[in-house]
Design an enzyme around this catalytic site. Structure first.
Site, PDB file in Angstrom:
ATOM      1  N   ASP A 161     -15.159  46.326  37.710  1.00  0.00           N
ATOM      2  CA  ASP A 161     -15.846  44.939  37.755  1.00  0.00           C
ATOM      3  C   ASP A 161     -16.757  44.748  38.982  1.00  0.00           C
ATOM      4  OD1 ASP A 161     -13.902  44.625  35.458  1.00  0.00           O
ATOM      5  OD2 ASP A 161     -12.507  44.672  37.007  1.00  0.00           O
ATOM      6  N   HIS A 189      -7.485  42.189  36.245  1.00  0.00           N
ATOM      7  CA  HIS A 189      -8.529  42.869  35.377  1.00  0.00           C
ATOM      8  C   HIS A 189      -8.340  42.500  34.157  1.00  0.00           C
ATOM      9  CE1 HIS A 189     -11.078  46.052  33.957  1.00  0.00           C
ATOM     10  NE2 HIS A 189     -10.161  46.318  33.111  1.00  0.00           N
TER      11      HIS A 189
HETATM   12  P1  NAX Z   1      -7.676  57.342  25.664  1.00  0.00           P
HETATM   13  O1  NAX Z   1      -7.023  56.592  24.618  1.00  0.00           O
HETATM   14  O2  NAX Z   1      -8.992  57.969  25.390  1.00  0.00           O
HETATM   15  O3  NAX Z   1      -6.632  58.358  26.345  1.00  0.00           O
HETATM   16  C1  NAX Z   1      -5.554  57.827  26.949  1.00  0.00           C
HETATM   17  C2  NAX Z   1      -4.417  58.915  26.726  1.00  0.00           C
HETATM   18  O4  NAX Z   1      -3.199  58.680  27.348  1.00  0.00           O
HETATM   19  C3  NAX Z   1      -4.341  59.567  25.613  1.00  0.00           C
HETATM   20  O5  NAX Z   1      -4.635  60.989  25.500  1.00  0.00           O
HETATM   21  C4  NAX Z   1      -2.832  59.560  25.202  1.00  0.00           C
HETATM   22  O6  NAX Z   1      -2.119  60.390  24.543  1.00  0.00           O
HETATM   23  C5  NAX Z   1      -2.256  59.265  26.706  1.00  0.00           C
HETATM   24  N1  NAX Z   1      -0.927  58.744  26.995  1.00  0.00           N
HETATM   25  C6  NAX Z   1      -0.424  57.746  26.149  1.00  0.00           C
HETATM   26  N2  NAX Z   1       0.824  57.233  26.743  1.00  0.00           N
HETATM   27  C7  NAX Z   1       0.944  58.425  27.616  1.00  0.00           C
HETATM   28  C8  NAX Z   1       2.107  58.214  28.280  1.00  0.00           C
HETATM   29  N3  NAX Z   1       3.212  57.701  28.302  1.00  0.00           N
HETATM   30  N4  NAX Z   1       2.164  59.426  29.365  1.00  0.00           N
HETATM   31  C9  NAX Z   1       1.018  60.218  29.594  1.00  0.00           C
HETATM   32  N5  NAX Z   1       0.012  59.993  28.759  1.00  0.00           N
HETATM   33  C10 NAX Z   1      -0.192  58.925  27.883  1.00  0.00           C
HETATM   34  O7  NAX Z   1      -7.917  56.158  26.718  1.00  0.00           O
HETATM   35  P2  NAX Z   1      -8.884  55.785  27.773  1.00  0.00           P
HETATM   36  O8  NAX Z   1     -10.215  55.629  27.354  1.00  0.00           O
HETATM   37  O9  NAX Z   1      -8.716  57.224  28.530  1.00  0.00           O
HETATM   38  O10 NAX Z   1      -8.336  54.723  28.730  1.00  0.00           O
HETATM   39  C11 NAX Z   1      -7.368  54.885  29.321  1.00  0.00           C
HETATM   40  C12 NAX Z   1      -6.891  53.551  29.983  1.00  0.00           C
HETATM   41  O11 NAX Z   1      -7.621  52.959  30.849  1.00  0.00           O
HETATM   42  C13 NAX Z   1      -6.527  52.398  28.621  1.00  0.00           C
HETATM   43  O12 NAX Z   1      -5.523  51.568  28.885  1.00  0.00           O
HETATM   44  C14 NAX Z   1      -7.741  51.675  28.775  1.00  0.00           C
HETATM   45  O13 NAX Z   1      -7.450  50.117  28.314  1.00  0.00           O
HETATM   46  C15 NAX Z   1      -7.988  51.691  30.494  1.00  0.00           C
HETATM   47  N6  NAX Z   1      -9.162  51.314  31.046  1.00  0.00           N
HETATM   48  C16 NAX Z   1      -8.918  50.574  32.264  1.00  0.00           C
HETATM   49  C17 NAX Z   1     -10.187  50.011  33.170  1.00  0.00           C
HETATM   50  C18 NAX Z   1     -10.120  49.530  34.274  1.00  0.00           C
HETATM   51  O14 NAX Z   1     -10.967  48.929  34.582  1.00  0.00           O
HETATM   52  N7  NAX Z   1      -8.688  49.099  34.991  1.00  0.00           N
HETATM   53  C19 NAX Z   1     -11.454  50.372  32.511  1.00  0.00           C
HETATM   54  C20 NAX Z   1     -11.623  51.497  31.507  1.00  0.00           C
HETATM   55  C21 NAX Z   1     -10.483  51.495  30.575  1.00  0.00           C
HETATM   56  O15 NAX Z   1     -10.627  50.396  29.429  1.00  0.00           O
END
Ligand code: NAX
Length: 332
Positions: A161, A189
């Site tokens: 952000d 966030h």
């Molecule tokens: P993806 O869905 O591409 O990847 C997430 C991965 O996490 C998947 O491969 C899944 O198998 C794995 N996963 C799920 N549960 C798990 C667990 N218990 N242990 C280990 N791995 C697990 O998501 P992606 O685009 O990489 O985003 C990841 C996270 O970042 C999401 O929650 C998203 O909302 C968050 N974000 C946070 C941001 C921030 O500024 N704080 C911005 C970007 C993003 O939106």
């Protein structure tokens, strides 16, 4: 050849899109520096393991001199064992129609055991950055379940952000991004976050003197930052990944590199009551670091009635989330 002892870094959700944008940068030295070898511990859930195998093959194929080892696992102990930095990326973000309580319950099932595993197995110098949303409260859950890890070692990511705000302000003012400094993103966030244009400087002058269009600052500017994630999904068909990975690297750097004098970085850290924020919340604050991993919340920034109200709203939201996770027994 690098001679330092490798540092173990855990990345969860490593086969996801942020993981794909993050791991190669860590392994190339962009996280901990060009002479610091790293060992990557990559945590996934079973459905992600096949894709993770492919990512590990690609890491191998880069022949990064600093990558001293890489291991993919679904086992929490293996993932966090001896780790000094954990980047908790994998989570279940909110989907259409999901209630906040459901979201927090699902994520509690991820971040409570991860907090416990960090407590039990990580290195004594562990530091944790939570990226997976809702990142402030996921961080609160993990921290609350790791009583032996000091509260000041936990961070949640508001840096994306900050970076978004920096570019929007630079474009509006017609200056380069590095002329825009002192951007604090307060609170959660989420859509209630407050990118604090009132304390931002542009070329060393108050941003409000350089951009005199107050209606833009209070209107389009804030909504652009608050809704940027949704706009990216609309355009790309997928959520921000490379910019999120970039912000994760910036976040870690803002802890272990010295903050330039007079500036600060946005990071969600544990509140010790600064600015009247209730103690214990994982709250986006302006933070300054001494370059040795010691950070402090920058105090003494002033807020007018508009800004104070924005900060009150985001505080209320985080208090509500904390009540919800307390009711679910996820935090004491
Ligand atoms: P993806 O869905 O591409 O990847 C997430 C991965 O996490 C998947 O491969 C899944 O198998 C794995 N996963 C799920 N549960 C798990 C667990 N218990 N242990 C280990 N791995 C697990 O998501 P992606 O685009 O990489 O985003 C990841 C996270 O970042 C999401 O929650 C998203 O909302 C968050 N974000 C946070 C941001 C921030 O500024 N704080 C911005 C970007 C993003 O939106």
């Amino acid at each position: 050849m690098a001679t330092k002892t490798p540092i173990h870094i855990t990345v969860t959700g490593a086969a996801g899109q942020i993981g794909y944008a993050l791991l190669f940068r860590i392994a190339s030295g962009q996280l901990l520096g060009p002479d610091q070898p790293v060992v990557l511990r990559l945590l996934e859930i079973e459905p992600g393991m096949k894709a993770l195998e492919g990512v590990i093959m690609e890491l191998d194929d880069c022949a990064f001199p600093l990558l001293a080892g890489v291991e993919g696992t679904t086992d929490l102990k293996t993932a966090f064992d001896g780790s000094s930095w954990a980047m908790l990326v994998g989570s279940i973000p909110r989907k259409a129609g999901m209630e906040r309580g459901d979201l927090l319950q699902i994520n509690g099932g991820i971040f409570k055991p991860q907090g416990e595993a960090i407590n039990a197995h990580a290195s004594s110098d562990i530091r944790v950055l939570v990226v997976g949303n809702p990142c402030n409260t996921n961080c609160l859950i993990a921290r609350s379940n790791a009583p032996d890890v000091p509260a000041e070692r936990w961070f949640a990511m508001t840096r994306l952000d900050q970076n978004r705000a920096q570019t929007q302000l630079a474009k509006k003012a017609g200056v380069s991004v590095d002329a825009v400094t002192n951007i604090a993103v307060w609170g959660n966030h989420s859509a209630t976050q407050f990118p604090d244009f009132g304390n931002t400087l542009i070329g060393g002058k108050p941003a409000t003197d350089v951009i005199t269009d107050r209606a833009w600052l209070e209107g389009d500017f804030l909504t652009t930052i608050q809704q940027r994630g949704a706009k990216i999904i609309e355009a790309r068909g997928a959520s921000s990944a490379a910019s999120a990975a970039n912000a994760a690297i910036d976040s870690v750097n803002s802890v272990w590199r010295e903050t330039p004098a007079g500036d600060f970085a946005s990071l969600a850290v544990v509140s010790n009551g600064e600015y009247g924020v209730p103690e214990g919340l994982q709250f986006g604050f302006p933070v300054s670091s001494d370059g040795a991993g010691n950070w402090r919340v920058v105090e003494g920034l002033a807020h007018d009635a508009f800004s104070a109200e924005r900060i009150r709203l985001t505080t209320e939201e985080l208090l509500g989330e904390r009540e919800d996770v307390r009711a679910l027994g996820l935090v004491p």
